[in-house]
Design an enzyme around this catalytic site. Structure first.
Site, PDB file in Angstrom:
ATOM      1  N   ASN A  11       0.838  -2.982  10.417  1.00  0.00           N
ATOM      2  CA  ASN A  11       1.528  -3.087   9.131  1.00  0.00           C
ATOM      3  C   ASN A  11       2.712  -2.121   9.150  1.00  0.00           C
ATOM      4  OD1 ASN A  11       2.330  -3.151   6.475  1.00  0.00           O
ATOM      5  ND2 ASN A  11       0.465  -2.177   5.654  1.00  0.00           N
ATOM      6  N   TRP A  12       3.897  -2.679   9.308  1.00  0.00           N
ATOM      7  CA  TRP A  12       5.095  -1.823   9.450  1.00  0.00           C
ATOM      8  C   TRP A  12       5.555  -1.224   8.127  1.00  0.00           C
ATOM      9  CZ3 TRP A  12       8.984  -4.690  13.236  1.00  0.00           C
ATOM     10  CH2 TRP A  12       8.371  -4.809  14.511  1.00  0.00           C
ATOM     11  N   LYS A  13       5.017  -1.744   7.022  1.00  0.00           N
ATOM     12  CA  LYS A  13       5.432  -1.253   5.694  1.00  0.00           C
ATOM     13  C   LYS A  13       6.966  -1.298   5.584  1.00  0.00           C
ATOM     14  CE  LYS A  13       1.213   1.386   5.496  1.00  0.00           C
ATOM     15  NZ  LYS A  13       0.477   2.539   4.965  1.00  0.00           N
ATOM     16  N   HIS A  98      -2.756  -4.739  -0.684  1.00  0.00           N
ATOM     17  CA  HIS A  98      -2.710  -3.412  -0.065  1.00  0.00           C
ATOM     18  C   HIS A  98      -2.672  -2.364  -1.193  1.00  0.00           C
ATOM     19  CE1 HIS A  98      -1.292   0.087   2.104  1.00  0.00           C
ATOM     20  NE2 HIS A  98      -1.706  -0.513   3.209  1.00  0.00           N
ATOM     21  N   GLU A 100      -1.011   0.151  -1.601  1.00  0.00           N
ATOM     22  CA  GLU A 100       0.341   0.557  -2.010  1.00  0.00           C
ATOM     23  C   GLU A 100       0.943  -0.471  -2.970  1.00  0.00           C
ATOM     24  OE1 GLU A 100       1.896   1.253   1.931  1.00  0.00           O
ATOM     25  OE2 GLU A 100       0.604   3.012   2.117  1.00  0.00           O
ATOM     26  N   GLU A 168      -9.840  -0.219   3.509  1.00  0.00           N
ATOM     27  CA  GLU A 168      -8.867   0.858   3.680  1.00  0.00           C
ATOM     28  C   GLU A 168      -9.062   1.886   2.578  1.00  0.00           C
ATOM     29  OE1 GLU A 168      -5.250  -0.421   6.179  1.00  0.00           O
ATOM     30  OE2 GLU A 168      -4.767  -0.670   4.077  1.00  0.00           O
ATOM     31  N   GLY A 174      -2.330   6.963   5.803  1.00  0.00           N
ATOM     32  CA  GLY A 174      -1.131   7.778   6.021  1.00  0.00           C
ATOM     33  C   GLY A 174      -1.368   9.277   5.895  1.00  0.00           C
ATOM     34  N   SER A 214      -5.234   5.722   8.965  1.00  0.00           N
ATOM     35  CA  SER A 214      -5.028   6.725  10.014  1.00  0.00           C
ATOM     36  C   SER A 214      -5.710   6.373  11.331  1.00  0.00           C
ATOM     37  CB  SER A 214      -5.453   8.117   9.531  1.00  0.00           C
ATOM     38  OG  SER A 214      -4.672   8.515   8.417  1.00  0.00           O
ATOM     39  N   GLY A 235      -1.216   1.268  10.273  1.00  0.00           N
ATOM     40  CA  GLY A 235       0.081   1.535   9.656  1.00  0.00           C
ATOM     41  C   GLY A 235       0.972   2.325  10.600  1.00  0.00           C
ATOM     42  N   GLY A 236       1.038   3.628  10.373  1.00  0.00           N
ATOM     43  CA  GLY A 236       1.950   4.509  11.106  1.00  0.00           C
ATOM     44  C   GLY A 236       1.952   4.318  12.616  1.00  0.00           C
TER      45      GLY A 236
HETATM   46  P1  PGA Z   1      -1.982   4.250   8.270  1.00  0.00           P
HETATM   47  O1  PGA Z   1      -1.831   3.000   7.255  1.00  0.00           O
HETATM   48  O2  PGA Z   1      -2.523   3.704   9.555  1.00  0.00           O
HETATM   49  O3  PGA Z   1      -0.599   4.803   8.396  1.00  0.00           O
HETATM   50  O4  PGA Z   1      -2.934   5.191   7.620  1.00  0.00           O
HETATM   51  C1  PGA Z   1      -2.778   1.972   7.215  1.00  0.00           C
HETATM   52  C2  PGA Z   1      -2.382   0.950   6.170  1.00  0.00           C
HETATM   53  O5  PGA Z   1      -1.905   1.345   5.098  1.00  0.00           O
HETATM   54  O6  PGA Z   1      -2.526  -0.275   6.378  1.00  0.00           O
END
Ligand code: PGA
Length: 252
Positions: A11-13, A98, A100, A168, A174, A214, A235-236
């Site tokens: 997930n590149w956000k 998600h 976010e 999640e 993050g 994470s 994510g990251g």
């Molecule tokens: P993260 O994000 O791996 O940076 O914690 C995961 C996500 O939000 O899908």
């Protein structure tokens, strides 16, 4: 999609900053995952990069995913993107709900409508669930159960089997605070129990569960082996082709 084969979604956000950076990253991911059928791998770039990223991964084993969708098929919905449009661009997965996005006001009711819209177009929804924080009394289990119950209200068993659930925990996203292997295993069992209660055991066993929060090259192997989920939402670490490849290798 065989449930026994893990699924890894990047997930590149809201990254990267330019189209050329996105094309570069997509090409790098594609090169590292050319033909290998296992695990399944997908990347979810921002909407404006979908077409270009789709081209860069076209000859690889990497699939295209979107980070969100609107539930309406067409009409006066400024800024929105439909499931049909995503399908037309070559997406096969859509991340829905998600945390976010939920933080920006997306409710369980909206998540449900998006899941239905996506399934109608034969795309695979990845529905995110997870608690904001953990409490000693274990009330967070009830929070996750309510999110699953909301889906079950509108999805019959045969349809639910096509849904991917990504657990999640918001406190792990993050932050570098990965859930422990025991936390993940416990939640895997809990979600399976809830789905068995809401549907039946075969349905609960058929739903693919991912862990996200994470996930890094250093913890992916243990989380995969002992957490007992069927893959990761990353994510990251999906923004660095080498790290993403290391996570893919950790479950291979
Ligand atoms: P993260 O994000 O791996 O940076 O914690 C995961 C996500 O939000 O899908």
């Amino acid at each position: 999609m065989k449930r026994s084969v893990p699924l890894i979604i990047g997930n590149w956000k809201l990254n990267p900053i330019t189209l050329s950076d996105a094309a570069y990253l997509a090409s790098a991911v594609a090169r590292k995952h050319k033909t290998t059928p296992e695990p399944y791998v997908a990347i979810a770039p921002p909407f404006p990069y979908l077409a270009e990223v789709g081209k860069k991964i076209a000859k690889s084993a990497v699939a295209l995913a979107a980070q969100d969708v609107h539930y309406e098929p067409i009409g006066p919905f400024t800024g929105e993107v439909s499931a049909a449009q995503l399908k037309d661009l070559g997406a096969t997965f859509v991340i829905i709900g998600h945390s976010e996005r939920r933080a920006m006001g997306e409710s369980d009711a909206v998540v449900r409508k998006k899941v239905q819209a996506v399934l109608k177009h034969r795309l695979t929804p990845i529905v995110c669930v997870g608690e904001r924080e953990r409490d000693e009394q274990g009330n967070f289990f009830g929070f996750v159960e309510a999110q699953l119950r909301s889906l079950a209200e509108v999805l019959p068993a045969a349809v639910m089997k096509k849904v991917v659930i990504a657990y999640e925990p918001i406190w792990a996203i993050g932050t570098g605070n990965t859930a422990t292997v025991d936390d993940v295993k416990e939640m895997q069992l809990f979600i399976e129990t809830v789905l068995t209660k809401l549907y039946d055991r075969p349905t609960a066993k058929a739903v693919r569960l991912l862990y996200g929060g994470s996930v890094k090259p250093g913890n992916a192997a243990a989380l995969h082996a002992e957490g007992d989920m069927n893959g990761f939402l990353v994510g990251g670490a999906s923004l660095k082709a080498d790290d993403f490849a290391a996570i893919i290798n950790a479950v291979s």
